[in-house]
Design an enzyme around this catalytic site. Structure first.
Site, PDB file in Angstrom:
ATOM      1  N   ARG A  76       8.669  -4.889  18.857  1.00 35.45           N
ATOM      2  CA  ARG A  76       8.542  -5.283  17.446  1.00 35.45           C
ATOM      3  C   ARG A  76       7.667  -4.302  16.655  1.00 35.45           C
ATOM      4  O   ARG A  76       6.577  -3.934  17.068  1.00 35.45           O
ATOM      5  CB  ARG A  76       7.926  -6.688  17.369  1.00 35.45           C
ATOM      6  CG  ARG A  76       7.745  -7.174  15.948  1.00 35.45           C
ATOM      7  CD  ARG A  76       7.660  -8.666  15.885  1.00 35.45           C
ATOM      8  NE  ARG A  76       6.425  -9.205  16.432  1.00 35.45           N
ATOM      9  CZ  ARG A  76       6.143 -10.507  16.446  1.00 35.45           C
ATOM     10  NH1 ARG A  76       7.008 -11.386  15.976  1.00 35.45           N
ATOM     11  NH2 ARG A  76       5.010 -10.933  16.958  1.00 35.45           N
ATOM     12  N   ARG A  98       0.376 -25.891  17.315  1.00 33.99           N
ATOM     13  CA  ARG A  98       0.423 -25.065  18.520  1.00 33.99           C
ATOM     14  C   ARG A  98      -0.052 -25.835  19.754  1.00 33.99           C
ATOM     15  O   ARG A  98      -0.004 -25.316  20.847  1.00 33.99           O
ATOM     16  CB  ARG A  98      -0.553 -23.927  18.359  1.00 33.99           C
ATOM     17  CG  ARG A  98      -0.236 -22.523  17.919  1.00 33.99           C
ATOM     18  CD  ARG A  98       0.931 -21.799  18.371  1.00 33.99           C
ATOM     19  NE  ARG A  98       0.717 -20.383  18.492  1.00 33.99           N
ATOM     20  CZ  ARG A  98       1.029 -19.477  17.568  1.00 33.99           C
ATOM     21  NH1 ARG A  98       1.562 -19.830  16.431  1.00 33.99           N
ATOM     22  NH2 ARG A  98       0.816 -18.197  17.805  1.00 33.99           N
ATOM     23  N   LYS A 119      10.821 -17.079  14.798  1.00 31.92           N
ATOM     24  CA  LYS A 119      10.392 -18.088  13.808  1.00 31.92           C
ATOM     25  C   LYS A 119      10.172 -17.471  12.430  1.00 31.92           C
ATOM     26  O   LYS A 119      10.584 -18.027  11.413  1.00 31.92           O
ATOM     27  CB  LYS A 119       9.090 -18.785  14.254  1.00 31.92           C
ATOM     28  CG  LYS A 119       9.193 -19.528  15.573  1.00 31.92           C
ATOM     29  CD  LYS A 119       7.943 -20.331  15.878  1.00 31.92           C
ATOM     30  CE  LYS A 119       6.667 -19.517  15.974  1.00 31.92           C
ATOM     31  NZ  LYS A 119       6.643 -18.559  17.095  1.00 31.92           N
ATOM     32  N   ARG A 158      -0.452 -14.189  25.347  1.00 27.53           N
ATOM     33  CA  ARG A 158       0.118 -15.072  24.306  1.00 27.53           C
ATOM     34  C   ARG A 158       1.222 -15.951  24.889  1.00 27.53           C
ATOM     35  O   ARG A 158       1.315 -17.132  24.550  1.00 27.53           O
ATOM     36  CB  ARG A 158       0.661 -14.227  23.147  1.00 27.53           C
ATOM     37  CG  ARG A 158      -0.466 -13.603  22.324  1.00 27.53           C
ATOM     38  CD  ARG A 158       0.047 -12.542  21.380  1.00 27.53           C
ATOM     39  NE  ARG A 158       0.917 -13.081  20.360  1.00 27.53           N
ATOM     40  CZ  ARG A 158       1.873 -12.370  19.747  1.00 27.53           C
ATOM     41  NH1 ARG A 158       2.074 -11.113  20.073  1.00 27.53           N
ATOM     42  NH2 ARG A 158       2.612 -12.931  18.825  1.00 27.53           N
ATOM     43  N   ARG A 168       1.835  -4.668  15.456  1.00 34.23           N
ATOM     44  CA  ARG A 168       0.738  -5.638  15.381  1.00 34.23           C
ATOM     45  C   ARG A 168      -0.145  -5.438  16.600  1.00 34.23           C
ATOM     46  O   ARG A 168       0.371  -5.309  17.708  1.00 34.23           O
ATOM     47  CB  ARG A 168       1.319  -7.059  15.425  1.00 34.23           C
ATOM     48  CG  ARG A 168       1.437  -7.706  14.068  1.00 34.23           C
ATOM     49  CD  ARG A 168       2.152  -9.012  14.151  1.00 34.23           C
ATOM     50  NE  ARG A 168       1.557  -9.999  15.056  1.00 34.23           N
ATOM     51  CZ  ARG A 168       1.968 -11.257  15.150  1.00 34.23           C
ATOM     52  NH1 ARG A 168       2.968 -11.679  14.401  1.00 34.23           N
ATOM     53  NH2 ARG A 168       1.398 -12.097  15.974  1.00 34.23           N
TER      54      ARG A 168
HETATM   55  P1  AMP Z   1       1.571 -15.793  15.322  1.00 34.29           P
HETATM   56  O1  AMP Z   1       1.743 -14.834  14.193  1.00 34.29           O
HETATM   57  O2  AMP Z   1       2.080 -17.183  14.996  1.00 34.29           O
HETATM   58  O3  AMP Z   1       2.123 -15.279  16.629  1.00 34.29           O
HETATM   59  O4  AMP Z   1       0.006 -15.980  15.532  1.00 34.29           O
HETATM   60  C1  AMP Z   1      -0.840 -14.889  15.856  1.00 34.29           C
HETATM   61  C2  AMP Z   1      -2.161 -15.408  16.408  1.00 34.29           C
HETATM   62  O5  AMP Z   1      -2.815 -16.229  15.424  1.00 34.29           O
HETATM   63  C3  AMP Z   1      -2.030 -16.307  17.638  1.00 34.29           C
HETATM   64  O6  AMP Z   1      -1.946 -15.568  18.854  1.00 34.29           O
HETATM   65  C4  AMP Z   1      -3.321 -17.121  17.539  1.00 34.29           C
HETATM   66  O7  AMP Z   1      -4.447 -16.370  17.964  1.00 34.29           O
HETATM   67  C5  AMP Z   1      -3.452 -17.347  16.040  1.00 34.29           C
HETATM   68  N1  AMP Z   1      -2.758 -18.579  15.601  1.00 34.29           N
HETATM   69  C6  AMP Z   1      -1.649 -18.680  14.803  1.00 34.29           C
HETATM   70  N2  AMP Z   1      -1.326 -19.956  14.591  1.00 34.29           N
HETATM   71  C7  AMP Z   1      -2.244 -20.695  15.254  1.00 34.29           C
HETATM   72  C8  AMP Z   1      -2.434 -22.099  15.426  1.00 34.29           C
HETATM   73  N3  AMP Z   1      -1.600 -23.008  14.881  1.00 34.29           N
HETATM   74  N4  AMP Z   1      -3.507 -22.501  16.171  1.00 34.29           N
HETATM   75  C9  AMP Z   1      -4.354 -21.622  16.721  1.00 34.29           C
HETATM   76  N5  AMP Z   1      -4.214 -20.289  16.614  1.00 34.29           N
HETATM   77  C10 AMP Z   1      -3.169 -19.823  15.889  1.00 34.29           C
END
Ligand code: AMP
Length: 219
Positions: A127, A88, A13, A173, A162
């Site tokens: 990654r 989400r 994404k 996740r 990360r």
């Molecule tokens: P990402 O970079 O999108 O994989 O997000 C990393 C982390 O941020 C996720 O594992 C969640 O803990 C938090 N996160 C990101 N977007 C959301 C969302 N829309 N709702 C809740 N938590 C989020």
């Protein structure tokens, strides 16, 4: 253009959003990036979000929705946006629909980057991110013998992982994605917004499919 990119962690994404930003001139709004920024700055919001991010679970809807409301209000989002990592869950999808209907700018399409679980796992564990410019690399899928090369930072980019890409957090996740985010697929299929593309291909091939999906949805 008002697009949601849907897909599991590691489905591409972020990478595809960056290509779309260049091609269409609309901003990428990534809740993950906004949350990591808040954590790095040590803001109150960041402190409240950190435990969930570290554990690979979802941050409170109220925190994320507040952030999205503010970000969509920004002048650069007036002509469109790409939402990456939001919504989400079904509650966030409902809140987004409400928010956009108030301003009379509904979503144009929700594009699912579809990928096998095994491939996702490899993408996430491999990654690495250039600490200086944010470019994303994969040390497991790069052809053997290739050295990471970053156009901006040269032949020896300083790569970091990360913290939530560690193997023990990735499982969580993906589990959270399966339980909370996949119901959105059916939701957006039912309201006619969903487009599905195969994300197990080189990034330029995925991007071509993405452009086609956007064109098909009137963008
Ligand atoms: P990402 O970079 O999108 O994989 O997000 C990393 C982390 O941020 C996720 O594992 C969640 O803990 C938090 N996160 C990101 N977007 C959301 C969302 N829309 N709702 C809740 N938590 C989020």
């Amino acid at each position: 253009m008002r697009i949601v990119l849907l897909g599991a962690p590691g489905s591409g994404k972020g990478t595809q959003s960056q290509l779309m930003v260049k091609a269409y001139g609309v901003p990428q709004i990534s809740t993950g990036d906004l949350l990591r920024e808040a954590v790095a700055k040590g803001t109150e919001l960041g402190r409240r979000a950190k435990a969930a991010i570290d554990a690979g679970t979802l941050v409170d809807d109220a925190i994320v929705l507040g952030m999205i409301r503010e970000r969509l209000d920004g002048s650069d989002a007036a002509n469109g946006f790409i939402l990456d990592g939001f919504p989400r869950n079904l509650a966030q999808a409902a809140a987004l629909a409400e928010l956009l209907s108030v301003i009379g700018k509904p979503l144009q399409a929700v594009i699912l980057l579809n990928l096998d679980l095994g491939v996702l796992f490899k993408r996430l564990t491999g990654r690495r991110i250039c600490q200086d410019c944010g470019r994303v690399f994969n040390v497991l899928t790069a052809p053997p013998g290739t050295k990471p090369h970053c156009e901006k930072c040269g032949d020896a980019p300083r790569l970091i992982q990360r913290p939530d890409d560690r193997e023990e957090v990735i499982g969580k996740r993906l589990e959270v994605y399966e339980a909370q985010t996949t119901p959105l697929i059916q939701h957006y299929r039912e309201n006619g917004l969903l487009r599905v593309i195969d994300a197990d291909a080189p990034q330029e091939v995925v991007f071509a499919s993405l452009r086609q999906a956007i064109a098909d949805s009137g963008g």
